[in-house]
Motif scaffolding. Structure first.
Motif, short mmCIF file in Angstrom:
data_model
loop_
_atom_site.label_atom_id
_atom_site.label_comp_id
_atom_site.label_asym_id
_atom_site.label_seq_id
_atom_site.Cartn_x
_atom_site.Cartn_y
_atom_site.Cartn_z
N PHE A 104 59.81 74.90 83.95
CA PHE A 104 58.64 75.40 83.24
C PHE A 104 57.36 74.86 83.90
CE2 PHE A 104 62.01 75.64 80.10
CZ PHE A 104 61.78 76.84 79.48
N PRO A 105 56.30 75.65 83.91
CA PRO A 105 56.22 77.06 83.48
C PRO A 105 56.73 78.00 84.57
CG PRO A 105 54.09 76.35 84.29
CD PRO A 105 54.99 75.13 84.36
N PHE A 106 57.26 79.13 84.17
CA PHE A 106 57.71 80.14 85.11
C PHE A 106 56.49 80.92 85.61
CE2 PHE A 106 61.39 79.42 82.35
CZ PHE A 106 62.36 79.16 83.31
N GLN A 107 56.36 81.01 86.92
CA GLN A 107 55.21 81.68 87.52
C GLN A 107 55.64 82.55 88.70
OE1 GLN A 107 53.07 77.86 88.12
NE2 GLN A 107 51.38 78.79 86.99
N TYR A 167 50.59 83.00 89.09
CA TYR A 167 50.24 83.59 87.80
C TYR A 167 51.39 83.41 86.82
CZ TYR A 167 46.55 85.93 90.46
OH TYR A 167 45.47 86.20 91.26
N HIS A 168 51.03 83.26 85.54
CA HIS A 168 52.05 83.15 84.50
C HIS A 168 52.62 84.53 84.17
CE1 HIS A 168 51.45 78.94 83.56
NE2 HIS A 168 50.14 79.13 83.51
N TYR A 169 53.92 84.56 83.89
CA TYR A 169 54.55 85.80 83.44
C TYR A 169 54.05 86.21 82.05
CZ TYR A 169 57.93 85.77 87.27
OH TYR A 169 58.51 85.82 88.51
N GLY A 189 57.03 85.56 76.82
CA GLY A 189 55.98 85.10 77.71
C GLY A 189 55.46 83.73 77.34
N CYS A 190 55.25 83.49 76.05
CA CYS A 190 54.78 82.17 75.59
C CYS A 190 55.78 81.08 75.94
CB CYS A 190 54.54 82.20 74.08
SG CYS A 190 53.20 83.28 73.54
N PHE A 191 57.07 81.37 75.71
CA PHE A 191 58.13 80.41 76.00
C PHE A 191 58.16 80.08 77.48
CE2 PHE A 191 62.77 79.76 76.94
CZ PHE A 191 62.87 78.49 76.38
#
Length: 252
Positions: free
Chosen positions: A9-12, A20-22, A137-139
């Motif tokens: 985390f975070p997945f990008q 960028y964040h998913y 997306g938040c997760f």
């Protein structure tokens, strides 16, 4: 102080040399899918509200959600009120404030255009689906999104990016949303008063958010309760008569 760890985390994703964040993708997908599901469910169902009035109601919901999501989010961190700016206000948002603001935006518009018919039932399933997609997306953002939980020793604890096993709040909510979806699908043919499905959804969702807030590192707004807590209590007060009627129907 939050530090990074070996957690995924975070997945990008990388685009043109930038990360960028998913979350942004899932947020957009949530809106698109919610709208598509709404129009799918609306097919073949006689709507007592005209298309023109329905558009006005949707406009009221969007404007109310836009305002409410920002106000409640800002109040989650009261110290920013001392240096509040348009940028801070624009970047801050929470679905609790969106639902709360959307509700009152709709009620205000309905008063203006003279619509006295409950209009929310058809939105329940689309909202649940949109929420679920958005929460993926938040997760995926881990600690980069202020929706993570406090440290825990439970089996469900996850390292969300700071090397600490925390409650994965968004994962809990996704499970709850699946249960809500199954529940409302199970009662879809049950005869209820128009508007009761939406009221029931709001009460059940805000009840979850009220309870889950206690295992988040929230900041107190008043009486050791956060803006999310107070938003939930406002919903409970608003639907007080509905809750009493529902309780009597079940137990009497």
């Amino acid at each position: 102080m939050i530090t990074k760890s070996d957690s995924p985390f975070p997945f990008q994703f990388e685009l043109f040399g930038n990360l960028y964040h998913y979350h942004y993708i899932f947020e957009t997908l949530a809106f698109i899918m919610g709208v598509r599901v709404y129009y799918y469910l609306k097919k073949g169902i006689p709507d007592p509200i005209s298309d023109e009035h329905r558009l006005w109601i949707m406009l009221g919901a969007m404007l109310g959600a836009l305002i409410g999501s920002r106000v409640v989010a800002v109040l989650e961190t009261p110290e920013v009120l001392h240096h509040l700016s348009f940028a801070v206000l624009y970047q801050s948002k929470t679905i609790v404030g969106g639902l709360l603001g959307g509700l009152f935006g709709v009620e205000i518009i309905k008063k203006i255009i003279g619509v006295n018919i409950a209009s929310g039932d058809i939105y329940v399933i689309p909202i649940i689906i949109a929420l679920f997609i958005g929460r993926i997306g938040c997760f995926s953002m881990g600690i980069d999104e202020p929706t993570y939980g406090i440290p825990t020793t439970l089996f469900s604890g996850m390292d969300l990016g700071d090397g600490i096993l925390r409650h994965p709040i968004m994962l809990y909510e996704m499970v709850y949303l699946v249960l809500l979806f199954c529940f409302f699908m199970a009662i879809k043919n049950k005869t209820l008063i128009n508007g009761d499905r939406f009221k029931l959804f709001m009460v059940l969702y805000f009840l979850f958010r009220f309870l889950i807030e206690f295992i988040k590192p929230y900041q107190s707004l008043f009486l050791n309760l956060s803006s999310i807590h107070w938003s939930a209590m406002l919903i409970f007060a608003y639907y007080y008569t509905f809750m009493i009627r529902l309780t009597r129907t079940i137990f009497i």
